[in-house]
Motif scaffolding. Structure first.
Motif, PDB file in Angstrom:
ATOM      1  N   ASP A  68       0.728  -1.157   0.011  1.00  0.00           N
ATOM      2  CA  ASP A  68       0.083   0.032  -0.087  1.00  0.00           C
ATOM      3  C   ASP A  68       0.919   1.133   0.046  1.00  0.00           C
ATOM      4  N   GLN A  69       1.932   1.315   0.643  1.00  0.00           N
ATOM      5  CA  GLN A  69       2.985   2.304   0.876  1.00  0.00           C
ATOM      6  C   GLN A  69       3.834   2.524  -0.790  1.00  0.00           C
ATOM      7  N   VAL A  70       3.830   1.258  -1.218  1.00  0.00           N
ATOM      8  CA  VAL A  70       4.477   1.620  -2.509  1.00  0.00           C
ATOM      9  C   VAL A  70       3.511   2.158  -3.808  1.00  0.00           C
ATOM     10  N   VAL A  71       2.205   1.674  -3.452  1.00  0.00           N
ATOM     11  CA  VAL A  71       1.221   2.272  -4.549  1.00  0.00           C
ATOM     12  C   VAL A  71       0.838   3.731  -4.220  1.00  0.00           C
ATOM     13  N   CYS A  72       0.963   4.060  -2.897  1.00  0.00           N
ATOM     14  CA  CYS A  72       0.744   5.646  -2.553  1.00  0.00           C
ATOM     15  C   CYS A  72       2.146   6.400  -3.277  1.00  0.00           C
ATOM     16  N   TRP A  73       3.118   5.943  -2.975  1.00  0.00           N
ATOM     17  CA  TRP A  73       4.441   6.461  -3.411  1.00  0.00           C
ATOM     18  C   TRP A  73       4.366   6.725  -5.002  1.00  0.00           C
ATOM     19  N   PHE A  74       4.232   5.379  -5.623  1.00  0.00           N
ATOM     20  CA  PHE A  74       4.261   5.403  -7.076  1.00  0.00           C
ATOM     21  C   PHE A  74       3.229   6.265  -7.885  1.00  0.00           C
ATOM     22  N   GLU A 100       1.035  -8.261 -10.094  1.00  0.00           N
ATOM     23  CA  GLU A 100       2.044  -7.280 -10.816  1.00  0.00           C
ATOM     24  C   GLU A 100       2.648  -6.061  -9.777  1.00  0.00           C
ATOM     25  N   ILE A 101       1.884  -5.724  -8.761  1.00  0.00           N
ATOM     26  CA  ILE A 101       2.400  -4.660  -8.006  1.00  0.00           C
ATOM     27  C   ILE A 101       3.427  -5.152  -7.149  1.00  0.00           C
ATOM     28  N   ALA A 102       3.132  -6.395  -6.646  1.00  0.00           N
ATOM     29  CA  ALA A 102       4.002  -7.023  -5.827  1.00  0.00           C
ATOM     30  C   ALA A 102       5.425  -7.305  -6.298  1.00  0.00           C
ATOM     31  N   THR A 103       5.368  -7.613  -8.029  1.00  0.00           N
ATOM     32  CA  THR A 103       6.668  -7.608  -8.709  1.00  0.00           C
ATOM     33  C   THR A 103       7.305  -6.354  -8.680  1.00  0.00           C
ATOM     34  N   LEU A 104       6.484  -5.269  -9.134  1.00  0.00           N
ATOM     35  CA  LEU A 104       7.085  -4.055  -9.356  1.00  0.00           C
ATOM     36  C   LEU A 104       7.740  -3.222  -8.158  1.00  0.00           C
ATOM     37  N   ALA A 105       7.195  -3.773  -6.924  1.00  0.00           N
ATOM     38  CA  ALA A 105       7.614  -3.124  -5.661  1.00  0.00           C
ATOM     39  C   ALA A 105       9.062  -3.990  -5.325  1.00  0.00           C
ATOM     40  N   ASP A 106       9.152  -5.205  -5.583  1.00  0.00           N
ATOM     41  CA  ASP A 106      10.256  -5.700  -5.374  1.00  0.00           C
ATOM     42  C   ASP A 106      11.496  -5.590  -6.335  1.00  0.00           C
ATOM     43  N   GLN A 107      10.933  -5.209  -7.715  1.00  0.00           N
ATOM     44  CA  GLN A 107      12.069  -4.855  -8.639  1.00  0.00           C
ATOM     45  C   GLN A 107      12.606  -3.456  -8.218  1.00  0.00           C
ATOM     46  N   ARG A 108      11.751  -2.707  -7.841  1.00  0.00           N
ATOM     47  CA  ARG A 108      12.290  -1.411  -7.311  1.00  0.00           C
ATOM     48  C   ARG A 108      13.046  -1.447  -6.046  1.00  0.00           C
ATOM     49  N   ARG A 109      12.912  -2.245  -5.117  1.00  0.00           N
ATOM     50  CA  ARG A 109      13.691  -2.572  -4.121  1.00  0.00           C
ATOM     51  C   ARG A 109      14.940  -3.124  -4.417  1.00  0.00           C
ATOM     52  N   ARG A 110      15.115  -3.950  -5.413  1.00  0.00           N
ATOM     53  CA  ARG A 110      16.291  -4.574  -5.778  1.00  0.00           C
ATOM     54  C   ARG A 110      17.238  -3.388  -6.320  1.00  0.00           C
ATOM     55  N   ALA A 111      16.578  -2.663  -7.241  1.00  0.00           N
ATOM     56  CA  ALA A 111      17.134  -1.400  -7.783  1.00  0.00           C
ATOM     57  C   ALA A 111      17.575  -0.502  -6.854  1.00  0.00           C
TER      58      ALA A 111
END
Length: 215
Positions: A68-74, A100-111
């Protein structure tokens, strides 16, 4: 005059459960033999980028809060034109968006923890545009106001009906039976194939003893 920061940092997972989950996954891939044994079977570890693998209720709650935090940030940092990609407020009601959002969030975390900008560039260049394109293709403007119930529910219910389930099972059995028949026929052809009797002469030629033909 007090202002606001021009940009906000990505909300990295900060709760103990999520940090432990990511740490265990890191050890399962990069740790020594002793640490990998302590982590246990890597196939059983919860993967926050795949929320369905999280079966512990408290960890699941932490994952929802992080996403939820990631979605608000995005939505605040990456969406300017609302017609081009606001993640709807009802996103938890869309399983396809959750995945999709879970994968998007983890990809951004790794980056964000990489030691170069390469992964972040890939996230900007590939992950974000591809995610937005798929989201727009799937929900269009259906949830711009209130949440729209699942339009495909009727077809899904029909798919699960007893008649269609039985029809698919008949098709599966027919396919398996046809494959078994083909294998039996192939085996029979091998058994019935005449044996080729050959010898190699002094010149190195292979000769069919039944016909005298030099092969």
């Amino acid at each position: 005059m007090a202002g606001h920061p021009l940009i906000r940092p990505f909300p990295m997972p900060s709760t103990p459960g999520l940090q432990r989950a990511f740490h265990d996954l890191f050890l399962a891939e990069n740790g020594n033999d002793r640490k990998r044994r302590l982590v246990g079977d890597p196939a059983r570890l919860p993967r926050p980028w795949d929320p369905a693998t999280i079966t512990d209720p408290s960890l699941r709650a932490e994952a929802w809060d992080w996403l939820d935090q990631v979605v608000c940030w995005f939505n605040a940092e990456y969406v300017w034109d609302p017609t081009l990609g606001v993640i709807p407020a009802c996103w938890p009601r869309h399983p396809h968006l959750v995945h999709e959002i879970a994968t998007l969030a983890d990809q951004r975390r790794r980056a964000g923890i990489a030691t170069s900008s390469d992964q972040l560039e890939d996230w900007h260049r590939y992950c974000v545009p591809a995610f937005l394109e798929r989201m727009r293709a799937r929900i269009k403007t259906q949830c711009d106001g209130d949440h729209t119930p699942w339009p495909a529910r009727g077809r899904h219910t029909r798919h699960l009906s007893e008649d269609w389930a039985r029809d698919r099972e008949d098709a599966y059995r027919s396919d398996a039976a046809a494959l078994a028949r083909d294998r039996i026929e192939e085996h029979q052809q091998v058994l019935n194939r005449p044996t080729l009797h050959v010898i190699t002469d002094d010149d190195g030629d292979t000769i069919n003893l039944d016909t005298g033909e030099v092969l």
